[in-house]
Design a protein around this motif. Structure first.
Motif, mmCIF file in Angstrom:
data_model
loop_
_atom_site.group_PDB
_atom_site.id
_atom_site.type_symbol
_atom_site.label_atom_id
_atom_site.label_comp_id
_atom_site.label_asym_id
_atom_site.label_seq_id
_atom_site.Cartn_x
_atom_site.Cartn_y
_atom_site.Cartn_z
ATOM 1 N N THR A 1 8.412 17.474 3.676
ATOM 2 C CA THR A 1 7.513 16.333 3.887
ATOM 3 C C THR A 1 8.245 14.985 3.868
ATOM 4 O O THR A 1 7.618 13.950 4.063
ATOM 5 C CB THR A 1 6.399 16.296 2.820
ATOM 6 O OG1 THR A 1 7.002 16.359 1.528
ATOM 7 C CG2 THR A 1 5.439 17.447 2.980
ATOM 8 N N VAL B 1 10.393 20.705 0.644
ATOM 9 C CA VAL B 1 9.258 21.250 1.403
ATOM 10 C C VAL B 1 9.160 20.658 2.808
ATOM 11 O O VAL B 1 8.343 21.085 3.611
ATOM 12 C CB VAL B 1 7.909 21.047 0.661
ATOM 13 C CG1 VAL B 1 7.891 21.804 -0.643
ATOM 14 C CG2 VAL B 1 7.597 19.571 0.449
ATOM 15 N N ALA C 1 0.931 4.091 -2.724
ATOM 16 C CA ALA C 1 0.678 5.488 -2.335
ATOM 17 C C ALA C 1 1.728 6.408 -2.956
ATOM 18 O O ALA C 1 1.397 7.462 -3.514
ATOM 19 C CB ALA C 1 0.687 5.615 -0.806
ATOM 20 N N ILE C 2 2.999 6.016 -2.870
ATOM 21 C CA ILE C 2 4.077 6.849 -3.437
ATOM 22 C C ILE C 2 3.927 6.901 -4.965
ATOM 23 O O ILE C 2 3.989 7.978 -5.567
ATOM 24 C CB ILE C 2 5.472 6.279 -3.048
ATOM 25 C CG1 ILE C 2 5.666 6.344 -1.530
ATOM 26 C CG2 ILE C 2 6.585 7.041 -3.758
ATOM 27 C CD1 ILE C 2 6.874 5.561 -1.028
ATOM 28 N N GLU D 1 11.088 -0.325 -0.655
ATOM 29 C CA GLU D 1 9.729 0.088 -1.032
ATOM 30 C C GLU D 1 9.690 1.544 -1.478
ATOM 31 O O GLU D 1 8.991 1.900 -2.429
ATOM 32 C CB GLU D 1 8.779 -0.157 0.144
ATOM 33 C CG GLU D 1 8.535 -1.634 0.390
ATOM 34 C CD GLU D 1 8.159 -1.978 1.837
ATOM 35 O OE1 GLU D 1 8.019 -3.171 2.127
ATOM 36 O OE2 GLU D 1 8.037 -1.054 2.670
ATOM 37 N N GLU E 1 7.751 12.312 6.584
ATOM 38 C CA GLU E 1 6.673 11.329 6.565
ATOM 39 C C GLU E 1 7.167 9.993 5.982
ATOM 40 O O GLU E 1 6.821 8.923 6.469
ATOM 41 C CB GLU E 1 5.529 11.889 5.717
ATOM 42 C CG GLU E 1 4.194 11.370 6.151
ATOM 43 C CD GLU E 1 3.044 12.029 5.430
ATOM 44 O OE1 GLU E 1 3.287 12.804 4.485
ATOM 45 O OE2 GLU E 1 1.905 11.729 5.801
ATOM 46 N N LEU E 2 7.978 10.099 4.943
ATOM 47 C CA LEU E 2 8.537 8.886 4.333
ATOM 48 C C LEU E 2 9.441 8.162 5.323
ATOM 49 O O LEU E 2 9.420 6.945 5.437
ATOM 50 C CB LEU E 2 9.368 9.248 3.099
ATOM 51 C CG LEU E 2 8.631 9.656 1.835
ATOM 52 C CD1 LEU E 2 9.618 10.180 0.814
ATOM 53 C CD2 LEU E 2 7.866 8.468 1.272
ATOM 54 N N PHE F 1 11.832 17.067 -4.002
ATOM 55 C CA PHE F 1 10.759 17.982 -3.597
ATOM 56 C C PHE F 1 10.299 17.736 -2.150
ATOM 57 O O PHE F 1 10.162 18.690 -1.387
ATOM 58 C CB PHE F 1 9.579 17.882 -4.577
ATOM 59 C CG PHE F 1 8.602 19.005 -4.425
ATOM 60 C CD1 PHE F 1 8.965 20.318 -4.675
ATOM 61 C CD2 PHE F 1 7.298 18.749 -4.014
ATOM 62 C CE1 PHE F 1 8.071 21.356 -4.517
ATOM 63 C CE2 PHE F 1 6.385 19.783 -3.859
ATOM 64 C CZ PHE F 1 6.770 21.084 -4.114
ATOM 65 N N ARG G 1 0.841 -1.215 0.000
ATOM 66 C CA ARG G 1 0.000 0.000 0.000
ATOM 67 C C ARG G 1 0.872 1.260 0.000
ATOM 68 O O ARG G 1 0.511 2.260 -0.618
ATOM 69 C CB ARG G 1 -0.924 -0.001 1.220
ATOM 70 C CG ARG G 1 -2.035 -1.017 1.132
ATOM 71 C CD ARG G 1 -3.141 -0.727 2.152
ATOM 72 N NE ARG G 1 -4.168 -1.739 2.057
ATOM 73 C CZ ARG G 1 -4.213 -2.833 2.821
ATOM 74 N NH1 ARG G 1 -3.285 -3.023 3.725
ATOM 75 N NH2 ARG G 1 -5.182 -3.708 2.678
ATOM 76 N N ALA G 2 1.997 1.173 0.705
ATOM 77 C CA ALA G 2 2.895 2.330 0.728
ATOM 78 C C ALA G 2 3.514 2.546 -0.657
ATOM 79 O O ALA G 2 3.611 3.680 -1.132
ATOM 80 C CB ALA G 2 3.997 2.114 1.765
ATOM 81 N N ALA H 1 7.508 6.503 8.322
ATOM 82 C CA ALA H 1 6.486 5.501 7.994
ATOM 83 C C ALA H 1 7.090 4.087 8.042
ATOM 84 O O ALA H 1 8.299 3.924 7.894
ATOM 85 C CB ALA H 1 5.921 5.781 6.601
ATOM 86 N N VAL I 1 0.892 9.064 -6.064
ATOM 87 C CA VAL I 1 1.120 10.506 -5.889
ATOM 88 C C VAL I 1 2.061 11.030 -6.971
ATOM 89 O O VAL I 1 1.856 12.104 -7.538
ATOM 90 C CB VAL I 1 1.678 10.794 -4.471
ATOM 91 C CG1 VAL I 1 2.324 12.179 -4.402
ATOM 92 C CG2 VAL I 1 0.565 10.700 -3.448
ATOM 93 N N VAL J 1 7.966 1.867 6.200
ATOM 94 C CA VAL J 1 8.294 1.592 4.807
ATOM 95 C C VAL J 1 9.781 1.286 4.721
ATOM 96 O O VAL J 1 10.597 2.030 5.279
ATOM 97 C CB VAL J 1 8.002 2.825 3.914
ATOM 98 C CG1 VAL J 1 8.134 2.471 2.445
ATOM 99 C CG2 VAL J 1 6.624 3.380 4.190
ATOM 100 N N ARG K 1 -1.060 16.272 -13.227
ATOM 101 C CA ARG K 1 -1.316 17.692 -12.941
ATOM 102 C C ARG K 1 -0.479 18.602 -13.821
ATOM 103 O O ARG K 1 -0.861 19.733 -14.107
ATOM 104 C CB ARG K 1 -0.969 18.000 -11.468
ATOM 105 C CG ARG K 1 -2.048 17.722 -10.472
ATOM 106 C CD ARG K 1 -1.811 18.521 -9.188
ATOM 107 N NE ARG K 1 -0.471 18.391 -8.669
ATOM 108 C CZ ARG K 1 -0.079 17.457 -7.807
ATOM 109 N NH1 ARG K 1 -0.934 16.569 -7.372
ATOM 110 N NH2 ARG K 1 1.157 17.412 -7.364
#
Lengths: 309, 253
Positions: B88, B86, B8-9, B101, B91-92, B82, B4-5, B95, B12, B97, B19
């Motif tokens: 973040t 910033v 998720a990566i 992974e 979080e990685l 990135f 799932r991780a 986690a 994103v 993970v 985008r």
């Protein structure tokens, strides 16, 4: 409540590559279900300690367990139980609120649960903003998003590193409510803060760290009881030029142009000495028009500890 | 394995591409297509065939390879840089993970994007010049190996970089010159003997040569040597990434 610590830190030290020694032989245990406040001045090592427990920084030596799992050898089980709200506002600016909390949940290996995320976002007053781009949110909203991300995987332990820094009073009180609700649901909370009032209001136990070492860990009430001082303030009818020799045996301080006398006494002592003081004041014909007592706050205690530590 | 991780990566990272489709997809496709128009159509029509292949068709594998190297490196480096920029990345790192992974998530997404771009450019090129693929399996193998290898290189670059300027250094100052001098627009057999030997020290020569062989059966170096060089580069990148995570280099110290 289990007596096994949910966080156990043993002989933990950290020296950064630059040679800076951030932590020195830290031993600490956090009990399940409590709110533990870690206090310390800037650079004391609070964030380094939290970062090591959460896996962000490598320790130089020592061991840490979370929920009984070693953070290095059993990192998956340890980290699964931990949520972290870091000090800095770190968000991906172009994501929506919903996507960023969904990402966090996925990162922790949890299956999708829209109902849980909806409830959580509503608790944090973020539901109306779920489709908003993060960069369009106010600072307070971003701070809530950080909390939402940390809670997205339903952690048993939550680290809040200066959670209310820079937020307004109203939001700070809302966050305190959130923290209390979380504690009531069984989440253990470790809080670092510069707002002593916050620790005094929220914490069950207090740890003080300074220069990379834990100075003390104590129940909040016990800490205030042990280290607290009381002060009797006497507002005099006539100002004094100096404290008369007959009162020299009392711990008095003359302030405010001789119109106020401060008498400091120990709350732990068998006798406060107030009766004797008042009798001596009467003998010296010093009259007062008002009196009040004040107990030292956690902030006073903290300042004393850090200064003397 | 925390699947799932990884997802998720990966999700994103792919969503970021969606985008920024103008920058991520349209821009490289247009700029590479311009090479077909200018070198293939305008100038290429005045250049004789190379071993039976028109010049326009001859440069297609090299141009796809040039795009693959650049996009794989830039996508993967930006992907991991990135979150560092910033903040973040916490979080990685916090986690449950594993490093493997994390790498699969970021490198997988960057490589996927490059492969998709490669296919789009191949399709676009076929509109301008006659293309044949004699060894499709080998072509796909080179496409995947190159994308993964240079995405790993980009991942390393993203961890190493301390600023956006450093992020640009490797793609602009190393990969682009190596690709232009690595036989993208010519066969190294056209060079004087000394430079033919010197060029063999350029790793991109092996990639372009092997990839071109899968199209037309033409190669400057043996296809086995090309595959071995690509596999060696991949192994080196994997070893460096493993070292980074083991030591926490520029992530945890």
């Amino acid at each position: 409540m289990s007596t096994e610590p949910i966080i156990a830190v043993s002989r933990l030290s950290k020296t950064y590559d630059t040679g800076f020694k951030a932590l020195s032989n830290i031993n600490l245990e956090v009990r399940p279900g409590e709110i533990f406040a870690l206090l310390g001045p800037n650079g004391a090592g609070k964030t380094t300690l939290i970062s090591i427990i959460c896996g962000i920084v490598n320790p130089s030596s020592g061991t840490v367990t979370a929920g009984g799992h070693d953070i290095i050898t059993d990192f998956r089980a340890a980290r699964s139980q931990i949520g972290l709200v870091p000090q800095e506002l770190a968000i991906t600016p172009f994501e929506s609120v919903w996507n960023t909390v969904s990402f966090s949940r996925g990162l922790f290996g949890k299956p999708r649960d829209d109902a849980y995320l909806e409830t959580m976002l509503k608790q944090l007053s973020l539901w109306d903003k779920k489709d908003s781009n993060l960069m369009t949110l106010s600072g307070g909203m971003k701070r809530r998003v950080m909390i939402a991300k940390a809670l997205s995987h339903e952690p048993r332990i939550l680290f809040l590193d200066e959670p209310t820094a820079g937020v307004d009073v109203e939001l700070r009180r809302e966050m305190w409510d959130v923290v209390r609700t979380l504690q009531a649901s069984g989440v253990t909370i470790i809080l670092t803060t510069h707002y002593i009032e916050e620790a005094e209001l929220m914490a069950d136990r207090i740890g003080v760290i300074n220069k990379g070492a834990i100075i003390l860990v104590e129940e909040k009430a016990e800490l205030i009881r042990k280290l607290g001082r009381k002060q009797l303030t006497l507002h005099l009818q006539k100002p004094l030029d100096a404290i008369p020799p007959s009162l020299a045996k009392h711990r008095l301080e003359l302030v405010e142009d001789g119109t106020v006398l401060h008498y400091t006494y120990d709350t732990q002592g068998e006798r406060t000495g107030i009766t004797a003081l008042l009798a001596d004041l009467g003998d010296a014909d010093i009259r007062f028009r008002d009196l009040e007592t004040k107990e030292s706050s956690l902030e006073d205690i903290f300042v004393d500890l850090v200064r003397n530590g | 394995m925390n699947l799932r991780a990884i997802w998720a990566i990966y999700y994103v990272e792919m969503a970021r591409t969606a985008r920024t489709v103008m920058q991520s997809v349209l821009s490289p496709v247009i700029s590479t297509s311009l090479y077909f128009v200018v070198f293939g159509g305008a100038i290429g029509s005045r250049i004789p065939e190379i071993e039976g292949v028109s010049y326009g068709a001859f440069i297609v594998p090299g141009l796809i390879m040039l795009m693959l190297l650049m996009q794989s490196t830039m996508n993967a480096s930006f992907g991991i840089y990135f979150p560092k920029f910033v903040g973040t990345v916490y979080e990685l790192l916090s986690a449950p993970v594993s490093y493997v992974e994390i790498v699969i998530g970021f490198v997988g997404a960057a490589a996927t994007k490059s492969i998709i771009l490669g296919i789009i450019i191949l399709a676009t090129a076929s509109l301008f010049v006659p293309i044949r693929i004699e060894h499709p399996f080998v072509m796909v193998l080179f496409l995947v190996l190159t994308s993964v290898s240079f995405s790993l290189l980009g991942f390393i670059l993203g961890i190493w970089a301390k600023g956006f300027e450093q992020l640009q250094i490797v793609p602009m100052l190393i990969i682009t010159p190596l690709a232009f001098l690595g036989g993208t627009f010519y066969s190294i057999n056209m060079l004087p003997p000394f430079w033919q030997t010197a060029t063999l020290f350029n790793p991109v020569v092996y990639l372009v040569s092997g990839f071109r062989w899968s199209f037309y059966g033409l190669a400057d170096v043996a296809v086995g040597a090309s595959l071995a060089a690509t596999a060696l580069f991949l192994a080196i990148c994997v070893a460096i990434v493993a070292w980074i995570f083991k030591t926490g280099y520029r992530l945890k110290n």
